[in-house]
Scaffold this motif. Sequence first.
Motif, PDB file in Angstrom:
ATOM      1  N   ASN A  97       0.879  -1.172   0.000  1.00  0.00           N
ATOM      2  CA  ASN A  97       0.000   0.000   0.000  1.00  0.00           C
ATOM      3  C   ASN A  97       0.918   1.224   0.000  1.00  0.00           C
ATOM      4  N   ASP A  98       1.050   1.880  -1.170  1.00  0.00           N
ATOM      5  CA  ASP A  98       2.100   2.886  -1.345  1.00  0.00           C
ATOM      6  C   ASP A  98       1.537   4.288  -1.529  1.00  0.00           C
ATOM      7  N   ILE A  99       1.788   5.162  -0.537  1.00  0.00           N
ATOM      8  CA  ILE A  99       1.305   6.546  -0.633  1.00  0.00           C
ATOM      9  C   ILE A  99       1.903   7.290  -1.825  1.00  0.00           C
ATOM     10  N   VAL A 111       8.222  -4.771  -6.932  1.00  0.00           N
ATOM     11  CA  VAL A 111       6.956  -5.508  -6.814  1.00  0.00           C
ATOM     12  C   VAL A 111       6.607  -6.361  -8.030  1.00  0.00           C
ATOM     13  N   LYS A 112       7.263  -6.109  -9.171  1.00  0.00           N
ATOM     14  CA  LYS A 112       6.724  -6.747 -10.379  1.00  0.00           C
ATOM     15  C   LYS A 112       6.965  -8.255 -10.428  1.00  0.00           C
ATOM     16  N   GLY A 113       7.991  -8.739  -9.756  1.00  0.00           N
ATOM     17  CA  GLY A 113       8.230 -10.183  -9.750  1.00  0.00           C
ATOM     18  C   GLY A 113       7.341 -10.947  -8.798  1.00  0.00           C
ATOM     19  N   SER A 114       6.584 -10.239  -7.983  1.00  0.00           N
ATOM     20  CA  SER A 114       5.699 -10.857  -6.995  1.00  0.00           C
ATOM     21  C   SER A 114       4.290 -10.944  -7.582  1.00  0.00           C
ATOM     22  N   ASP A 115       3.350 -11.526  -6.854  1.00  0.00           N
ATOM     23  CA  ASP A 115       1.954 -11.423  -7.310  1.00  0.00           C
ATOM     24  C   ASP A 115       1.123 -10.692  -6.265  1.00  0.00           C
ATOM     25  N   CYS A 116       1.785  -9.884  -5.438  1.00  0.00           N
ATOM     26  CA  CYS A 116       1.097  -9.168  -4.369  1.00  0.00           C
ATOM     27  C   CYS A 116       0.104  -8.152  -4.933  1.00  0.00           C
ATOM     28  N   GLY A 117      -0.906  -7.844  -4.120  1.00  0.00           N
ATOM     29  CA  GLY A 117      -1.792  -6.733  -4.438  1.00  0.00           C
ATOM     30  C   GLY A 117      -1.037  -5.427  -4.312  1.00  0.00           C
ATOM     31  N   LEU A 118      -1.502  -4.400  -5.040  1.00  0.00           N
ATOM     32  CA  LEU A 118      -0.855  -3.088  -5.016  1.00  0.00           C
ATOM     33  C   LEU A 118      -1.921  -2.019  -4.854  1.00  0.00           C
ATOM     34  N   CYS A 119      -1.697  -1.116  -3.911  1.00  0.00           N
ATOM     35  CA  CYS A 119      -2.597   0.027  -3.822  1.00  0.00           C
ATOM     36  C   CYS A 119      -1.826   1.280  -4.195  1.00  0.00           C
ATOM     37  N   ALA A 153      -1.106   3.144 -16.399  1.00  0.00           N
ATOM     38  CA  ALA A 153      -0.351   2.929 -17.636  1.00  0.00           C
ATOM     39  C   ALA A 153       1.092   2.534 -17.332  1.00  0.00           C
ATOM     40  N   ALA A 154       1.695   3.191 -16.331  1.00  0.00           N
ATOM     41  CA  ALA A 154       3.078   2.876 -15.960  1.00  0.00           C
ATOM     42  C   ALA A 154       3.192   1.451 -15.416  1.00  0.00           C
ATOM     43  N   LEU A 155       2.197   1.034 -14.605  1.00  0.00           N
ATOM     44  CA  LEU A 155       2.208  -0.325 -14.073  1.00  0.00           C
ATOM     45  C   LEU A 155       2.022  -1.349 -15.195  1.00  0.00           C
ATOM     46  N   ALA A 156       1.110  -1.050 -16.107  1.00  0.00           N
ATOM     47  CA  ALA A 156       0.866  -1.958 -17.231  1.00  0.00           C
ATOM     48  C   ALA A 156       2.121  -2.099 -18.082  1.00  0.00           C
ATOM     49  N   GLN A 157       2.806  -0.983 -18.298  1.00  0.00           N
ATOM     50  CA  GLN A 157       4.028  -0.992 -19.101  1.00  0.00           C
ATOM     51  C   GLN A 157       5.126  -1.818 -18.424  1.00  0.00           C
ATOM     52  N   ALA A 158       5.102  -1.843 -17.085  1.00  0.00           N
ATOM     53  CA  ALA A 158       6.076  -2.642 -16.337  1.00  0.00           C
ATOM     54  C   ALA A 158       5.690  -4.120 -16.316  1.00  0.00           C
ATOM     55  N   GLY A 159       4.557  -4.450 -16.945  1.00  0.00           N
ATOM     56  CA  GLY A 159       4.137  -5.848 -17.026  1.00  0.00           C
ATOM     57  C   GLY A 159       3.350  -6.330 -15.826  1.00  0.00           C
ATOM     58  N   ILE A 160       2.829  -5.400 -15.044  1.00  0.00           N
ATOM     59  CA  ILE A 160       2.061  -5.778 -13.845  1.00  0.00           C
ATOM     60  C   ILE A 160       0.596  -6.015 -14.234  1.00  0.00           C
ATOM     61  N   PRO A 161       0.058  -7.206 -13.950  1.00  0.00           N
ATOM     62  CA  PRO A 161      -1.345  -7.482 -14.293  1.00  0.00           C
ATOM     63  C   PRO A 161      -2.289  -6.531 -13.557  1.00  0.00           C
ATOM     64  N   MET A 162      -3.281  -6.026 -14.277  1.00  0.00           N
ATOM     65  CA  MET A 162      -4.198  -5.045 -13.703  1.00  0.00           C
ATOM     66  C   MET A 162      -5.039  -5.620 -12.561  1.00  0.00           C
ATOM     67  N   ALA A 163      -5.189  -6.937 -12.531  1.00  0.00           N
ATOM     68  CA  ALA A 163      -5.964  -7.564 -11.458  1.00  0.00           C
ATOM     69  C   ALA A 163      -5.325  -7.349 -10.086  1.00  0.00           C
ATOM     70  N   ARG A 164      -4.040  -6.959 -10.078  1.00  0.00           N
ATOM     71  CA  ARG A 164      -3.353  -6.747  -8.792  1.00  0.00           C
ATOM     72  C   ARG A 164      -3.594  -5.350  -8.206  1.00  0.00           C
ATOM     73  N   VAL A 165      -4.201  -4.457  -8.987  1.00  0.00           N
ATOM     74  CA  VAL A 165      -4.171  -3.032  -8.660  1.00  0.00           C
ATOM     75  C   VAL A 165      -5.455  -2.534  -8.003  1.00  0.00           C
ATOM     76  N   SER A 166      -5.294  -1.729  -6.956  1.00  0.00           N
ATOM     77  CA  SER A 166      -6.398  -0.950  -6.402  1.00  0.00           C
ATOM     78  C   SER A 166      -5.944   0.500  -6.279  1.00  0.00           C
ATOM     79  N   LEU A 167      -6.901   1.421  -6.145  1.00  0.00           N
ATOM     80  CA  LEU A 167      -6.607   2.852  -6.181  1.00  0.00           C
ATOM     81  C   LEU A 167      -7.171   3.562  -4.951  1.00  0.00           C
ATOM     82  N   ASP A 168      -6.442   4.550  -4.465  1.00  0.00           N
ATOM     83  CA  ASP A 168      -6.826   5.292  -3.256  1.00  0.00           C
ATOM     84  C   ASP A 168      -6.657   6.789  -3.528  1.00  0.00           C
TER      85      ASP A 168
END
Length: 266
Positions: A97-99, A111-119, A153-168
């Motif tokens: 969870n990154d401010i 984070v990209k090598g993991s499958d953790c959730g990302l906020c 867009a930056a996360l997608a470009q880094a190859g991070i699946p969108m299913a991992r992402v939440s927004l705050d």
Amino acid sequence: MGILNVTPDSFSDGGRFLSRDAALARAHQLLADGADMIDIGGESTRPGAPPVPLDEELERVAPIVEALRAVQVPISVDTYKPAVMRAVLDAGADMINDIWGLRQEGALDAVKGSDCGLCVMHMLGEPRTMQLHEPVYENVVAEVRDFFAERVAALAQAGIPMARVSLDPGYGFGKTVEHNYALLAHLAATLPAGTHFPLLAGMSRKSMLGAVTGRGAGERLAASVAAAVCAAERGAAIIRVHDVAETVDALKVWQATKDAALSGHH
């Protein structure tokens, strides 16, 4: 999401859960109260907070993550430091969870090598100074939405699946009281067009609640619960709170009302 601060200086409970035993007892209390996930923070991000050295943040957080691996709920870590991200992911954390919205150099790599959730959170400026000068937006909802679109867009470009992402939207992080309530009223409109990311809302005990109630940080329980219900009503998927039991009760009543409306009995 129950808040577990292992910091000496968080604005509302700093210093209370610093020792490992106290922190673990608090975590188990949050779970007993009905938390679905726990968010552990080792550095206060209240306005004006000083940064914490890397090793100190790691010493506070990593042992708690390891000790909580056995519990069957997701463990989130509230950090923006790539080295902390790597260490807590190794220790078994389920979410970062990154401010800073993964904008620090090396964060995406961490984070990209993991499958953790990302906020991904929106913040104008940085914690030490974000509330010193009156924050200015042309249109706060549109600007937060544009920020989210850019980060996604930056996360997608880094190859991070969108299913991992939440927004705050980052209530209180470089926003006036008016900005915060605009973001609460129009929470769903912060989502980039055509996306369905889970939204996280964290308003628990914050000054935006004190501004309308006139109450200090320790007296904002009712206001925090009201804000949680408002956020759920407007589409928040994750509500980040200090007072889990009370919020869960309120959301159960909200959910029962919603269910009754859908069932079509009159």
